[in-house]
Design an enzyme around this catalytic site. Structure first.
Site, PDB file in Angstrom:
ATOM      1  N   GLY A 148      13.352  -9.730  14.213  1.00  0.00           N
ATOM      2  CA  GLY A 148      13.833 -11.082  13.925  1.00  0.00           C
ATOM      3  C   GLY A 148      15.273 -11.351  14.323  1.00  0.00           C
ATOM      4  O   GLY A 148      15.781 -12.443  14.103  1.00  0.00           O
TER       5      GLY A 148
ATOM      6  N   LYS B 129      -1.519  -2.083  13.693  1.00  0.00           N
ATOM      7  CA  LYS B 129      -0.127  -1.923  14.086  1.00  0.00           C
ATOM      8  C   LYS B 129       0.571  -1.319  12.880  1.00  0.00           C
ATOM      9  O   LYS B 129       0.731  -1.964  11.847  1.00  0.00           O
ATOM     10  CB  LYS B 129       0.502  -3.266  14.458  1.00  0.00           C
ATOM     11  CG  LYS B 129       1.946  -3.080  14.905  1.00  0.00           C
ATOM     12  CD  LYS B 129       2.712  -4.372  14.995  1.00  0.00           C
ATOM     13  CE  LYS B 129       4.193  -4.047  14.938  1.00  0.00           C
ATOM     14  NZ  LYS B 129       5.004  -5.245  14.684  1.00  0.00           N
TER      15      LYS B 129
ATOM     16  N   ALA C 161       9.790  -6.219  18.716  1.00  0.00           N
ATOM     17  CA  ALA C 161      10.960  -6.592  17.901  1.00  0.00           C
ATOM     18  C   ALA C 161      12.233  -6.795  18.715  1.00  0.00           C
ATOM     19  O   ALA C 161      12.552  -6.009  19.603  1.00  0.00           O
ATOM     20  CB  ALA C 161      11.231  -5.563  16.808  1.00  0.00           C
ATOM     21  N   GLY C 162      12.907  -7.874  18.385  1.00  0.00           N
ATOM     22  CA  GLY C 162      14.231  -8.125  18.921  1.00  0.00           C
ATOM     23  C   GLY C 162      14.304  -9.136  20.047  1.00  0.00           C
ATOM     24  O   GLY C 162      15.374  -9.653  20.356  1.00  0.00           O
TER      25      GLY C 162
ATOM     26  N   ALA D 151       7.309 -12.499  18.165  1.00  0.00           N
ATOM     27  CA  ALA D 151       6.902 -13.294  17.004  1.00  0.00           C
ATOM     28  C   ALA D 151       7.921 -14.405  16.763  1.00  0.00           C
ATOM     29  O   ALA D 151       7.746 -15.532  17.197  1.00  0.00           O
ATOM     30  CB  ALA D 151       6.744 -12.396  15.777  1.00  0.00           C
TER      31      ALA D 151
END
Lengths: 66, 251
Positions: free
Chosen positions: B153, B92, B179-180, B201
């Site tokens: 994050g 990635k 993300a987000g 995550a």
């Protein structure tokens, strides 16, 4: 001789091989990868890779993240 | 969804923030991730070997990332170290422009992607919601594209759904929302917009109950994928009765 390992100063006997350095840091070398002066050195080449004064060594492993 | 001949489930999880091994096991059981991302860091005696050993025991596919790399050269070296450490040529690819926004530096990203494809990597780049950049990445040989919903994050969800739809329309490789994501409805939305998978995550690992959130995310991506396939109704300006207007009592 003095070299840099993971960003910090490191003292090793003259003529030490990369494999000796890795063994002192990580007795179980599975999951470890090494770069010397910005180039990856594959595990099979560690014994034949002689370290030199001033070498920049990075010893890395996978870590939680992402 | 398939990448380089490998079938993968639609929920991908990050490992950042997972420290307790029992939680790791329960998160994996609840989320059934198609893969989990790991970063590459300098070795120290206080490392996370046990985390990786646990993931290996659970049979989780690991995807190393180049998180934190600020330039193409650094990212390429990190990817090569990851290939050596983990025995996978998947990466990635993250090349960020600065440590505050954590937004992709697309100039460096394109350079790194080209170099890694040349070196035989299966490259999954973290990118912006720009369909032109996505197309460029695919032209260079990337196996998927991973546009951000909002900053890493931030938990702000998909800031502009049109960008994700535009990326989806621009490329014929898997699109993975990266993300987000803050909560399950946003993961479902990503799938409804046409993504093939969602990488989550922080939203799981730092939820009050990571195990429950992992399950919520798994159900959300499944629901969103089903809804995408089912074909939603068009949006209308005005109401349209779903019950017959004729035969109403007293009329």
């Amino acid at each position: 001789m003095r070299l840099s390992v993971n960003g910090g100063p490191h003292e090793l006997p003259e003529g030490s091989a990369l494999t000796e350095l890795v063994a002192t840091m990580a007795p179980d070398a599975r999951g470890i990868a090494v770069a010397v002066n910005g180039s990856v050195v594959r595990a099979a080449e560690w014994p034949a890779t002689t370290l030199r004064e001033g070498d920049l060594v990075e010893v890395v492993t996978a870590h939680q993240g992402g | 969804m398939e990448i380089a001949g490998q079938k993968l489930g639609p929920l991908w999880l990050g490992t950042g923030g997972l420290t307790n091994l029992e939680t790791v096991q329960r998160v994996v059981a609840a989320g059934a991730p198609g893969l989990m991302t790991v970063s590459l860091r300098r070795f120290s005696d206080t490392g996370n070997d046990s985390l990786l050993a646990t993931l290996a025991e659970l049979g989780v596919r690991l995807l190393p990332n180049t998180a934190g790399c600020l330039g193409a050269r650094e990212a390429v070296l990190t990817a090569e170290l990851a290939r050596e450490a983990l025995g996978t040529d998947w990466v990635k690819l993250e090349v960020i422009g600065d440590e505050q926004s954590l937004l992709p530096d697309v100039v460096e990203l394109l350079e790194a992607a080209e170099s890694l494809v040349d070196r035989g990597f299966t490259v999954l780049p973290y990118t912006t919601g720009d369909p032109v950049v996505a197309r460029r990445l695919v032209d260079l040989g990337c196996a998927a594209v991973m546009p951000l919903g909002s900053p890493i994050g931030s938990g702000r969800g998909i800031a502009d759904p049109h960008t994700i739809e535009a990326v989806r329309a621009a490329v014929d490789v898997p699109v993975v929302l990266d993300a987000g994501i803050g909560t399950a409805s946003e993961a479902a939305q990503a799938m409804e917009l046409g993504c093939d998978a969602v990488l989550v995550a922080t939203a799981v690992t730092r939820a009050e109950d990571p195990v429950a959130m992992a399950r919520a995310m798994r159900l959300a991506v499944e629901a969103g994928g089903l809804a995408r396939g089912a074909g939603r109704i068009p949006r209308r300006e005005s109401a349209r009765a779903s019950s017959p207007m004729r035969g109403r009592v007293g009329r």
